[in-house]
Scaffold this motif. Structure first.
Motif, short mmCIF file in Angstrom:
data_model
loop_
_atom_site.label_atom_id
_atom_site.label_comp_id
_atom_site.label_asym_id
_atom_site.label_seq_id
_atom_site.Cartn_x
_atom_site.Cartn_y
_atom_site.Cartn_z
N PRO A 1 53.78 59.47 -41.80
CA PRO A 1 53.80 58.13 -41.98
C PRO A 1 55.46 57.76 -42.15
O PRO A 1 56.04 58.54 -43.10
CB PRO A 1 53.22 57.71 -43.02
N THR B 1 44.01 64.47 -44.13
CA THR B 1 44.55 63.74 -43.01
C THR B 1 45.53 62.67 -43.48
O THR B 1 46.58 62.04 -42.93
CB THR B 1 43.55 62.98 -42.26
N TYR B 2 45.36 62.40 -45.06
CA TYR B 2 46.07 61.29 -45.30
C TYR B 2 47.22 61.50 -46.23
O TYR B 2 47.67 60.50 -46.85
CB TYR B 2 45.05 60.35 -46.08
N PRO C 1 51.18 54.74 -47.70
CA PRO C 1 50.34 56.24 -47.72
C PRO C 1 51.04 56.91 -48.97
O PRO C 1 52.16 56.86 -49.32
CB PRO C 1 50.94 56.92 -46.51
N ARG D 1 38.40 63.48 -41.90
CA ARG D 1 39.16 62.38 -41.68
C ARG D 1 39.58 61.43 -42.43
O ARG D 1 40.57 60.79 -42.25
CB ARG D 1 38.35 61.48 -40.68
N GLY D 2 39.16 61.85 -43.70
CA GLY D 2 39.75 60.82 -44.99
C GLY D 2 38.99 60.94 -46.17
O GLY D 2 38.19 61.77 -46.17
N VAL E 1 42.56 57.01 -44.81
CA VAL E 1 42.12 57.68 -43.76
C VAL E 1 43.41 57.65 -42.65
O VAL E 1 44.18 56.76 -42.53
CB VAL E 1 41.06 56.87 -42.88
N GLY E 2 43.92 58.88 -42.39
CA GLY E 2 44.89 59.25 -41.77
C GLY E 2 46.39 58.52 -42.33
O GLY E 2 46.30 58.41 -43.53
N HIS E 3 46.99 57.98 -41.59
CA HIS E 3 48.35 57.57 -42.07
C HIS E 3 48.58 56.20 -42.21
O HIS E 3 49.66 55.24 -42.53
CB HIS E 3 49.63 57.95 -41.15
N GLU E 4 47.21 55.68 -42.43
CA GLU E 4 47.32 53.86 -42.29
C GLU E 4 47.64 53.44 -44.09
O GLU E 4 47.98 52.21 -43.96
CB GLU E 4 45.68 53.43 -42.18
#
Lengths: 391, 391, 391, 391
Positions: A19, B280-281, B320, C293-294, D311-314
């Motif tokens: 990010p 993933t985060y 993030p 996934r998170g 979740v992910g880079h959000e």
């Protein structure tokens, strides 16, 4: 095994990314890959610093840790402190310490190419003028000078000599505020309707300081006004303000400690600000932007912000917000310095332009007038030499 | 005028103070007052650094910004990179760059008094032994050596030579974790009942790295175990663990990616840990302590943590969490380095003792055995030469 | 006018929508549109309630406010309280109050079609059996009976009579937990690797209560175990647990106050739980799910959760978390009741099935055994009559 | 065993207590102890409700769930909806549904002692007057009437008949706002310097609604102004305002969608408000009070506020804020109703007094004038019959 079906392919098949908000990872990534596009590739500048008080100390602590700078002179009028300074900062014998009466030594030293000014406001003009005359680039704590005319002259001198004259509006270099501004300018919240800026000082400044501060509008609100215009990219056409002096000592010197203002902009956006000379709970600095698509806001930053405590029935406790401007804006000061070095060494455009500084000063003057007279004041910028499009 | 009666005396009658949590203000305050008790008053150390990979780059970036250190040697086996490095880091010609086969030059150089080791694990033991033999103090990325016996020998060598051998357990120097530990040790949450530690890695390490990492228990869980013992001040007497390999590539090399453990301590406290090779985060690092008086926890730190976004119906969004260990623990790395310099220059006691490092290593071995066999394993520390009272 | 270009079309051109998370708006929307699909269209049920202690009072407060229920009988063995109850709850004279020795009047009353059981655990079995025999649907606080055999018989009786026997697992009806479960089951976090559940009781239950509670594993951990299986949709095959009794009074009755457990599931997922009999800071209830996934987690809910206070250097303060199960799960209790009425009046499937209740009970028994013996215990569900696929 | 020494005495030796902030626990505690001092001990009131639109539906949903009220009449001019309503709300045949032309039946029915008014604004005055003439107590959605003169007459009629006329300012009954007000009035933040109120509407009201709304100052800002005066306990003496119409349809009807105002109070306190007709991200309602001792603020409430997603880079995601006034203020509506019943049944003093309602209306008028003319307007309350001390 209800969720196993969601396992999907191995993460080793993913293309990694990270990010952009993690600017420290970006820095690390550049370091580990020695990414030259992000770095100076230039010889360190040779610097003098004037004044080691509140602001000067902040800059000195950044300078001694910055390999892009070789510090050659410290100019300060407390020579009894020189030995201490040398020991405290582990300064080598190459660093020369002198008093301001001997400052000519700095101006005449051709090795010195940049000058940092953190000395009292009334000395700024003189140091700026002499430094620029001696072909040095200048980093100056705001204000550049004590009045608009002198400020204009300084900028003109810098321009004619082709030198950098950088007014240090530190808040612009805070990563959170900068992120907000960039996202607003990309349209993330749409057309801005309301901008809200809060600034409450901590610790309480001494009355001696306040007496020579130029008043709260010029000492403090210039930052709030600069934030408003910088984020919105336009200048206000209407100013409304109200102010109280609730602290007796502040009332006595005919200044204010509690201020609120409204700025109406040509696009219909409205900036709302509140400012106080003293907050018991720390240095309260917030910024919020609301537009027709949504809102972004920057709340107070705190050290160890993720620490939470629950003891008995006292409720959920988190750490106090930063106490003071040096702690809250520590990163901003470091990044502001890097920007200045990028201007000087790499020719990147200066982000705080002369006319922006002058416009902010004018708005502060008008806001004070509004608070004192109770009148709404409209501004016609076409009368000034201010660009129609703020960038 | 309902609240005016609460105005009280002027704030100018208050004695100013500030919250200890604001460690950046403390630093500023020391700087502005040149408070010598907080500073080295010592000549800078002269240093060599071995290895400029992932960890080495982190330390190099701290070293070049630290006025307490003069960097003299960089030892690395990618000589094609030397020019880049010099330019990128603005290194002066005084910095010598050599390959590891020429490392004797470092050991023989009497000017060099400290050595930083960030090279691959299998090289640690040799560099440690030679540096200590040459009377240099050593800062070594964990592990000190590839097995417990060699590690013990390194510590013994350091002891007999009167040299510092510092194993870099970076998490201990994070201000948030340290604050938590100090408050727990002062009894703020009372007798600890539950300690919970979460560690999920990001980014996903390469399989090549994993193959030589010594396994997740020794590569990762040592940190979680160290945190548990360090905060609680005792060593576990019972270990229960379970582990899965959900990523096929990890399963293939007979390692695990998903681990959970329970440590039961003599006082009745229980440490609960979960660890994953990939999140993933971002780099998920949390610590929580619950006792009979309350709870303190450290949640994830985030850059620009106070930025909030509300756009449409997506919900409240914040930044993030940090993506990686260099960004999350950036401050910890800087403070770890300062601690090492304080040991070397000022004689402060080393915080990461040899037997702590060895005990953590043993617990990791036992936890892996529990996960692989499905058995609960009890530990009798009296058989080892481990102090009854962990401090 | 920098952001004016982002203004876009008038919001009157947008098709309105709202976020599904706002379940109160959904309720309002249904009300204002009298959306029948969401409502009973049925005659109110006629009800009796047994027991007005801790749990009974909660249900009574929901029942008197629910227009889908006509309360006809209150059965309680403190007749001296009947007048008070009638006045306090503004109950009409149609509500009959009797003692449990006269409960036959309820069973024989053909008007009564539902029975709520909130009386002491040892009375459950008898009331369930008699109510079902009298063709009434039953809402029973857990446990249905004091042992697995009796519980099985109750379910069998309900099945053969075609009656509803609902075991009240309140946490499943909490909007936050339910939202988490639904999102996990849709794959939002992918294949679950770690599930973490925290439950710390408040206020401290009396020792008298603890003596008859069946032990902390059956009194408390059943909820944590149910949450784990319900969210994951599978049953564990390995159980590891450790437990301490740090409160002397709890130790004396050979129960535990501090418990931790690991459940390993067939998919490789691991559930981690910690449970305490007493938390000084309120009723601590958390749930976290981490997958490839998170992560989704539910932290503690608090009254007036958005209130923040900053006074002096005490730090940022927010409200305490809910103190007790009736306040934390107030919404869950109301929604649980609505679900029961939907089963009875509209034939929607019962969400808490008999075998789920039995499986949870078995896991609790095994976890207690693991804590007491120090052994890891594997479970082979094929020996029980438990569906392979948990839904 | 480092922390065992802090174990202290058994928690069974503590005197239990709970945090007052947990108002749901208080309610539970009163229920379980049948604490009569908190309850009505009165016969239920018999009620009629006029209008089942947006506001009426909210009140109806509270009324049918409140055992203190027997609903006898629904008066609404959509008779085609009556069957639906009866089914949807499970209303018994005792509830009579009539059209407004037959409203005399309500006024003449001596059983009916309270009237709820949620019908369109232009009908309020007539229903109020007739209800009071018929000796009924009245709960009326704001405004009481379409102009100040009529409003005054209504209050005078109520006074002369000794009847309750309650103007529903719902925000005052929100637990978070009420908590803030009470703490401010106890001096927790000292002498208030700045009060900040934010109100941004969601969903976007229809243009048809806006045309008859009386303009945003009277439709919306009255709430913000009421909050300011209610919390501060004083009335402003200076009003400054600015407003834009950025939505074309709003501009066309000569109303505003973006409003900001400053109110200066006799004590030196300043209230700052911003208001918008439409926020894409939900119903944004905030209140902040800053004084010389500290700050309290109420940020946005959210359903399932403690749910966090990564979740992910959000980035970190939390639930959206409440979408609309019925969901955000659901609790306030319920508590407002209880207050009204307490006035009627138990004689507790009415919290929203007539002159407060009138003062707020006057300030809204003045603020609109300031926005339209660009002038600062000072108010001299001594000319009105308004008490010097706001309570």
């Amino acid at each position: 095994m209800a969720t196993k079906k969601f396992a999907g392919p191995s993460p080793y098949t993913f293309k990694p990314s990270y990010p952009v908000e993690d600017y420290l990872h970006t820095e690390y990534f550049n370091n580990v890959t020695t990414n030259h596009s992000t770095k100076s590739q230039a010889k360190p500048v040779v610097a003098a610093i004037f004044g080691l008080g509140r602001a000067g100390s902040i800059h000195l602590s950044s300078i001694v840790r910055n390999p892009r700078i070789v510090l050659k002179y410290i100019v300060d009028d407390r020579p009894e402190n020189f030995d201490n300074l040398r020991k405290y900062w582990d300064l080598s014998d190459d660093v020369v310490m002198i008093m301001s009466k001997d400052a000519d030594r700095v101006y005449k030293d051709k090795d010195v190419n940049v000058v940092f000014i953190g000395s009292p406001t009334y000395t700024h003009h003189d140091i700026v003028v002499k430094s620029i005359a001696a072909n040095k680039d200048v980093f100056c704590e705001k204000p550049i000078a004590e009045n608009i005319e002198d400020t204009k002259k300084c900028y003109e001198a810098a321009k004619s000599k082709g030198r950098v004259l950088f007014a240090a509006f530190n808040r612009r270099f805070d990563p959170a505020y900068r992120g907000l501004k960039e996202r607003v300018r990309k349209g993330e919240v749409g057309h801005v309707q309301i901008l809200k800026v809060t600034a409450r000082d901590s610790p309480l400044p001494s009355i001696d300081y306040l007496k020579t501060s130029g008043g709260v509008f010029h000492d403090c609100l210039v930052h709030d006004i600069d934030m408003s215009c910088w984020v919105l990219g336009e200048l206000p056409i209407r100013v409304q303000s109200t102010a109280s002096a609730l602290i007796p000592e502040v009332k006595e010197i005919d200044d204010f400690d509690t201020i609120a203002f409204l700025l109406t902009f040509p696009s219909g956006a409205v900036a709302i600000g509140d400012n106080s000379r003293f907050s018991t709970y720390g240095y309260d600095q917030r910024l919020e932007v609301f537009g027709n698509r949504g809102m972004i806001k920057v709340e107070n930053e705190r050290p160890c912000h993720s620490t939470e405590t629950l003891v008995g029935h006292e409720g959920l406790k988190q750490t106090p917000i930063y106490y003071s401007f040096p702690s809250r804006y520590r990163l901003a000061y470091i990044r502001e310095l890097e920007h200045f070095l990028d201007i000087v060494q790499k020719g990147v455009p200066m982000e705080v332009t002369s006319w922006q500084t002058l416009a902010v000063s004018k708005i502060a003057t008008v806001a004070e007038e509004s608070a004192r007279t109770g009148r709404t004041i409209d501004i016609d910028w076409s009368k000034d030499d201010i660009p129609a499009v703020y960038s």
